[in-house]
Write a protein that holds these residues in place. Structure first.
Motif, PDB file in Angstrom:
ATOM      1  N   ASP A  71       2.642  11.462 -15.990  1.00  0.00           N
ATOM      2  CA  ASP A  71       1.534  11.647 -17.005  1.00  0.00           C
ATOM      3  C   ASP A  71       1.222  13.125 -17.178  1.00  0.00           C
ATOM      4  OD1 ASP A  71      -0.565  10.112 -18.675  1.00  0.00           O
ATOM      5  OD2 ASP A  71      -1.925  11.346 -17.295  1.00  0.00           O
ATOM      6  N   PHE A  72       1.244  13.826 -16.231  1.00  0.00           N
ATOM      7  CA  PHE A  72       0.607  15.089 -16.406  1.00  0.00           C
ATOM      8  C   PHE A  72       1.729  15.950 -17.522  1.00  0.00           C
ATOM      9  CE2 PHE A  72       1.585  19.398 -14.566  1.00  0.00           C
ATOM     10  CZ  PHE A  72       0.423  20.185 -14.994  1.00  0.00           C
ATOM     11  N   TYR A  73       2.955  15.694 -17.111  1.00  0.00           N
ATOM     12  CA  TYR A  73       3.963  16.524 -18.015  1.00  0.00           C
ATOM     13  C   TYR A  73       4.053  15.744 -19.318  1.00  0.00           C
ATOM     14  CZ  TYR A  73       6.533  18.905 -14.700  1.00  0.00           C
ATOM     15  OH  TYR A  73       7.164  20.151 -13.740  1.00  0.00           O
ATOM     16  N   ALA A  74       3.754  14.420 -19.463  1.00  0.00           N
ATOM     17  CA  ALA A  74       3.792  13.803 -20.816  1.00  0.00           C
ATOM     18  C   ALA A  74       2.508  14.597 -21.673  1.00  0.00           C
ATOM     19  CB  ALA A  74       3.521  12.562 -20.753  1.00  0.00           C
ATOM     20  N   ARG A  75       1.407  14.635 -21.030  1.00  0.00           N
ATOM     21  CA  ARG A  75       0.363  15.199 -21.666  1.00  0.00           C
ATOM     22  C   ARG A  75       0.501  16.952 -22.094  1.00  0.00           C
ATOM     23  NH1 ARG A  75      -4.704  12.117 -21.401  1.00  0.00           N
ATOM     24  NH2 ARG A  75      -4.197  10.122 -20.099  1.00  0.00           N
ATOM     25  N   TYR A  76       0.911  17.566 -21.020  1.00  0.00           N
ATOM     26  CA  TYR A  76       1.382  18.896 -21.192  1.00  0.00           C
ATOM     27  C   TYR A  76       2.178  19.171 -22.507  1.00  0.00           C
ATOM     28  CZ  TYR A  76      -0.534  22.939 -19.460  1.00  0.00           C
ATOM     29  OH  TYR A  76      -1.378  23.939 -19.160  1.00  0.00           O
ATOM     30  N   LYS A  77       3.367  18.396 -22.367  1.00  0.00           N
ATOM     31  CA  LYS A  77       4.238  18.458 -23.522  1.00  0.00           C
ATOM     32  C   LYS A  77       3.836  18.353 -24.940  1.00  0.00           C
ATOM     33  CE  LYS A  77       7.894  19.884 -21.290  1.00  0.00           C
ATOM     34  NZ  LYS A  77       8.881  21.033 -21.584  1.00  0.00           N
ATOM     35  N   ARG A  78       2.925  16.980 -24.847  1.00  0.00           N
ATOM     36  CA  ARG A  78       2.197  16.619 -26.267  1.00  0.00           C
ATOM     37  C   ARG A  78       1.296  17.964 -26.708  1.00  0.00           C
ATOM     38  NH1 ARG A  78       0.724  11.551 -23.221  1.00  0.00           N
ATOM     39  NH2 ARG A  78       2.118  10.138 -24.010  1.00  0.00           N
ATOM     40  N   LEU A  79       0.726  18.439 -25.705  1.00  0.00           N
ATOM     41  CA  LEU A  79      -0.293  19.678 -26.138  1.00  0.00           C
ATOM     42  C   LEU A  79       0.611  20.924 -26.649  1.00  0.00           C
ATOM     43  CD1 LEU A  79      -2.985  19.467 -23.378  1.00  0.00           C
ATOM     44  CD2 LEU A  79      -3.232  18.878 -25.620  1.00  0.00           C
ATOM     45  N   LEU A  80       1.902  20.931 -26.227  1.00  0.00           N
ATOM     46  CA  LEU A  80       2.783  21.947 -26.520  1.00  0.00           C
ATOM     47  C   LEU A  80       3.409  21.854 -27.865  1.00  0.00           C
ATOM     48  CD1 LEU A  80       4.044  23.163 -23.044  1.00  0.00           C
ATOM     49  CD2 LEU A  80       2.236  23.944 -24.476  1.00  0.00           C
ATOM     50  N   VAL A 114       6.624  13.077 -27.563  1.00  0.00           N
ATOM     51  CA  VAL A 114       6.716  12.499 -26.443  1.00  0.00           C
ATOM     52  C   VAL A 114       7.029  11.196 -26.191  1.00  0.00           C
ATOM     53  CG1 VAL A 114       5.703  12.502 -23.865  1.00  0.00           C
ATOM     54  CG2 VAL A 114       5.588  14.625 -25.271  1.00  0.00           C
ATOM     55  N   LYS A 115       7.861  10.822 -25.543  1.00  0.00           N
ATOM     56  CA  LYS A 115       8.123   9.318 -25.043  1.00  0.00           C
ATOM     57  C   LYS A 115       8.016   9.080 -23.341  1.00  0.00           C
ATOM     58  CE  LYS A 115      11.150   5.710 -26.398  1.00  0.00           C
ATOM     59  NZ  LYS A 115      10.271   4.952 -27.389  1.00  0.00           N
ATOM     60  N   PHE A 116       7.339   8.555 -23.128  1.00  0.00           N
ATOM     61  CA  PHE A 116       6.932   8.404 -21.733  1.00  0.00           C
ATOM     62  C   PHE A 116       7.039   6.994 -21.199  1.00  0.00           C
ATOM     63  CE2 PHE A 116       3.035   8.656 -18.326  1.00  0.00           C
ATOM     64  CZ  PHE A 116       3.755   8.239 -17.475  1.00  0.00           C
ATOM     65  N   SER A 117       7.971   6.757 -20.521  1.00  0.00           N
ATOM     66  CA  SER A 117       8.386   5.224 -20.094  1.00  0.00           C
ATOM     67  C   SER A 117       8.307   5.059 -18.764  1.00  0.00           C
ATOM     68  CB  SER A 117       9.958   5.021 -20.638  1.00  0.00           C
ATOM     69  OG  SER A 117      10.245   3.951 -20.437  1.00  0.00           O
ATOM     70  N   THR A 118       7.619   3.686 -18.685  1.00  0.00           N
ATOM     71  CA  THR A 118       7.505   3.194 -17.238  1.00  0.00           C
ATOM     72  C   THR A 118       7.747   1.608 -17.383  1.00  0.00           C
ATOM     73  OG1 THR A 118       6.076   3.163 -15.466  1.00  0.00           O
ATOM     74  CG2 THR A 118       5.281   2.782 -17.367  1.00  0.00           C
ATOM     75  N   GLY A 119       7.957   1.048 -16.222  1.00  0.00           N
ATOM     76  CA  GLY A 119       7.920  -0.515 -16.461  1.00  0.00           C
ATOM     77  C   GLY A 119       8.343  -1.124 -14.980  1.00  0.00           C
ATOM     78  N   ASN A 120       8.614  -2.546 -15.198  1.00  0.00           N
ATOM     79  CA  ASN A 120       9.084  -3.154 -13.813  1.00  0.00           C
ATOM     80  C   ASN A 120      10.632  -3.542 -13.804  1.00  0.00           C
ATOM     81  OD1 ASN A 120       6.278  -2.691 -13.132  1.00  0.00           O
ATOM     82  ND2 ASN A 120       5.840  -5.015 -13.749  1.00  0.00           N
ATOM     83  N   ASP A 121      10.826  -3.451 -12.550  1.00  0.00           N
ATOM     84  CA  ASP A 121      12.178  -3.849 -12.192  1.00  0.00           C
ATOM     85  C   ASP A 121      12.486  -5.089 -11.794  1.00  0.00           C
ATOM     86  OD1 ASP A 121      15.047  -3.319 -11.585  1.00  0.00           O
ATOM     87  OD2 ASP A 121      14.724  -1.623  -9.932  1.00  0.00           O
ATOM     88  N   GLU A 122      12.816  -6.134 -12.576  1.00  0.00           N
ATOM     89  CA  GLU A 122      12.699  -7.347 -12.319  1.00  0.00           C
ATOM     90  C   GLU A 122      14.017  -8.130 -11.894  1.00  0.00           C
ATOM     91  OE1 GLU A 122       8.905  -8.143 -15.232  1.00  0.00           O
ATOM     92  OE2 GLU A 122      10.896  -8.592 -16.027  1.00  0.00           O
ATOM     93  N   ASN A 123      15.080  -7.679 -11.977  1.00  0.00           N
ATOM     94  CA  ASN A 123      16.201  -8.477 -11.439  1.00  0.00           C
ATOM     95  C   ASN A 123      16.567  -8.171  -9.958  1.00  0.00           C
ATOM     96  OD1 ASN A 123      16.917  -9.296 -14.361  1.00  0.00           O
ATOM     97  ND2 ASN A 123      17.343  -7.325 -14.738  1.00  0.00           N
ATOM     98  N   LEU A 144      -7.286  24.421 -20.159  1.00  0.00           N
ATOM     99  CA  LEU A 144      -6.043  24.276 -19.364  1.00  0.00           C
ATOM    100  C   LEU A 144      -5.984  23.292 -18.422  1.00  0.00           C
ATOM    101  CD1 LEU A 144      -6.147  28.094 -18.498  1.00  0.00           C
ATOM    102  CD2 LEU A 144      -4.545  27.003 -20.152  1.00  0.00           C
ATOM    103  N   SER A 145      -7.138  22.444 -18.140  1.00  0.00           N
ATOM    104  CA  SER A 145      -7.217  21.277 -17.487  1.00  0.00           C
ATOM    105  C   SER A 145      -6.876  19.896 -18.131  1.00  0.00           C
ATOM    106  CB  SER A 145      -8.522  21.318 -16.574  1.00  0.00           C
ATOM    107  OG  SER A 145      -9.469  21.121 -17.412  1.00  0.00           O
ATOM    108  N   ALA A 146      -6.797  20.169 -19.335  1.00  0.00           N
ATOM    109  CA  ALA A 146      -6.922  18.971 -20.440  1.00  0.00           C
ATOM    110  C   ALA A 146      -5.807  17.968 -19.868  1.00  0.00           C
ATOM    111  CB  ALA A 146      -6.859  19.271 -21.722  1.00  0.00           C
ATOM    112  N   PRO A 147      -4.678  18.470 -19.730  1.00  0.00           N
ATOM    113  CA  PRO A 147      -3.698  17.405 -19.322  1.00  0.00           C
ATOM    114  C   PRO A 147      -3.655  16.495 -17.850  1.00  0.00           C
ATOM    115  CG  PRO A 147      -2.507  19.508 -19.688  1.00  0.00           C
ATOM    116  CD  PRO A 147      -3.898  19.614 -19.322  1.00  0.00           C
TER     117      PRO A 147
END
Ligand code: MSP
Length: 522
Positions: A29-38, A42-51, A463-466
């Protein structure tokens, strides 16, 4: 626009997220937000491993049909990430049809290339890890060989499986490592992986004959593939939807040390076999322990992040985890530390600064922030003042970012940033504007100092925004500045907006006192 893709591991939804899972999601999340500000898209993918086999077991224990169980868990996990304000853009579930289709396509490609062959598997399988084990991987406990992470006896398996010819990729993988010396972070994890590869790679099984729930092999419908193969392609599925994973996309994966071999050795080979682009970097995190034991659902000693953010702020939890723990290190989680850090650094440091500056400005009816010639120079009187270093060159994304973040030195980064807050607090204490205000000869200086402190407060807030997202949102309300309010770290924001607001040397404020962080009642 430059593109950035960051992924968390996809989690097994056979329980609820704990601090260890939240840690990986916070880093992403921190990286995603930083890169957005720069200014990145950004694509930030998470999810569940179901098989996985443990999912089948958990659904059975709850007397639920597997898909019903997975649907419910999918919603619960999403809810936790939403509650923790994790700004993901994609949530993949590996039972979704497009993922199954992609995995089958990948298997077929490798099969056609001759990289997949039939053989017999004889060995151990740990359901906790969802992975095959050799005797070397196990430890003795009460006279029995058990998995060191789960302390359970693995199943002994003899069955027909399909194998991936990992041995064929030994040289290519070694070359890839040579060409990409910062592929794995931290370096000591990279060294471990390299020496493992050097000892010689073994082919690995990509199928099981036992469970009908998983993804059927396109070339043998009596066998299925499962987490250990399919999960590694999850981000490829996510990116194919909008063709995000183009050549110029920067790709960073966050994952734990227990799955580093799969991601740093098996996956590059699987990607090479299917002519798929390899990632740029993988950050390998350590384990959180409680009283020295790895926190895990199977061991039942988990810390619930939602409980923690109810008592302290979400900002405090992310700050604690990212400020204290160098990427790669194991860490014993302590609520006492979280509580101390919240009170001393967020309330006593950050909020104290904002509160002192804005209360005085409100009292003396100061309505603008201003950095005049000479203000910044005054900081340099105090040798090595990091505020001087930071502010004297305006906003330089490259400098701000590259020095720490490309090496995943987030904790250093935050420690250096926090020094700025301390310096700003020292500045106000030394300047004593409340004393100077009373004397007509020094009143003007007090006014100038307070305007300058509003400028410093705004920039430290940016500077603390992300990371301190709640604090930043409140700061926007407190300062009531229109330009500042344009900045949203959860949305793609062009670099120019951020830079303009950072460099703004004169701006009006509409001060509106609001408490930023509230002390927890004992
Ligand atoms: N599903 C696999 C990952 C596949 S990624 C293509 C998996 N899932 S998991 O739910 O068991 O773990 C997810 C992540 O959480 C892993 O990176 C793992 O290292 C991390 N953690 C699990 N327990 C942990 C701690 N106690 N502390 C820190 N992180 C740990 O593995």
């Amino acid at each position: 626009m430059k593109k950035f893709l960051v992924t968390t591991p996809i989690y097994y939804p056979n329980g609820y997220p704990h601090i260890g899972h939240a840690y990986a999601s916070f880093i992403a999340d921190f990286y995603a937000r930083y890169k957005r500000l720069l200014g990145y898209e950004v694509k930030f993918s998470t999810g569940n491993d179901e098989n996985s086999q443990k999912i089948v077991q958990s659904a059975q224990q709850e007397n639920k049909d597997i898909m019903t169980y997975l649907d419910e868990m999918g919603e619960k996990w999403k809810q936790v990430w939403n509650d923790l304000q994790i700004s993901y853009t994609d949530f993949i579930r590996t039972t979704q049809p497009d993922h199954r289709a992609l995995v089958q396509k990948m298997l077929q490609t490798s099969f056609d290339k001759g990289d997949i062959y039939e053989g017999e598997y004889k060995g151990y399988y740990c359901v906790g890890c969802e992975g095959f084990k050799t005797e070397k991987d196990l430890v003795l406990k009460d006279g029995q060989l058990v998995c060191p992470d789960h302390l359970t006896k693995p199943d002994l398996i003899v069955e027909k499986n399909w194998f991936f010819k990992l041995k064929n990729y030994q040289t290519a993988i070694e070359k890839f490592y040579d060409k990409n010396p910062t592929f794995l972070i931290p370096q000591y994890r990279f060294n471990e992986v390299k020496s493992f590869v050097k000892w010689g790679l073994e082919d690995f099984s990509v199928s099981r004959e036992t469970n009908k729930f998983w993804i059927p092999l396109p070339f043998d419908d009596k066998q299925v593939t499962y987490v250990r193969y399919d999960a590694l392609f999850n981000y490829v599925t996510v990116c194919q939807q909008d063709n995000f994973r183009s050549e110029d996309t920067e790709i960073v994966h966050i994952l734990g040390k227990d799955i580093s071999r799969f991601h740093a050795i098996f996956r590059p080979a699987m990607l090479m076999s299917t002519n798929t682009r390899l990632p740029d970097q993988e950050f390998i995190t350590g384990f959180f322990t409680v009283d020295g034991h790895k926190m895990s659902k199977s061991l039942g000693n988990v810390i619930d992040p939602i409980e923690m953010v109810k008592n302290y702020d979400r900002d405090a939890l992310i700050f604690n985890l990212l400020y204290d723990v160098p990427i790669g290190a194991d860490w014993d989680f302590s609520e006492e530390r979280l509580s101390n850090l919240y009170e001393s650094m967020l309330i006593g440091g950050r909020w104290n600064l904002v509160n002192r500056v804005t209360s005085l400005c409100k009292k003396y009816e100061i309505t603008e922030g201003k950095c005049k010639d000479g203000d910044i120079a005054r900081l340099s009187e105090d040798e090595n003042n990091p505020l001087f270093e930071m502010f004297s060159n305006g906003f330089d994304a490259h400098k701000l970012h590259q020095r720490y973040l490309d090496n995943a030195d987030i904790n250093w980064y935050l420690q250096d940033r926090y020094k700025l807050v301390q310096k700003a607090n020292e500045f106000i204490t030394k300047a004593e504007p409340w004393v100077k205000w009373k004397n007509p000869e020094t009143k003007q200086q007090a006014e100038q100092d307070l305007k300058f402190l509003l400028y410093v407060t705004k920039n430290l807030g940016l500077l603390s925004a992300p990371i301190l997202v709640n604090g930043f949102r409140k700061l926007q309300n407190i300062l009531g500045n229109d330009d500042l309010n344009k900045i949203a770290s959860s949305k793609n924001t062009m670099n120019d907006d951020f830079k303009n607001v950072f460099d703004m040397e004169s701006f009006s404020v509409n001060l509106n006192p609001e408490i930023m962080y509230v002390k927890k009642e004992k």
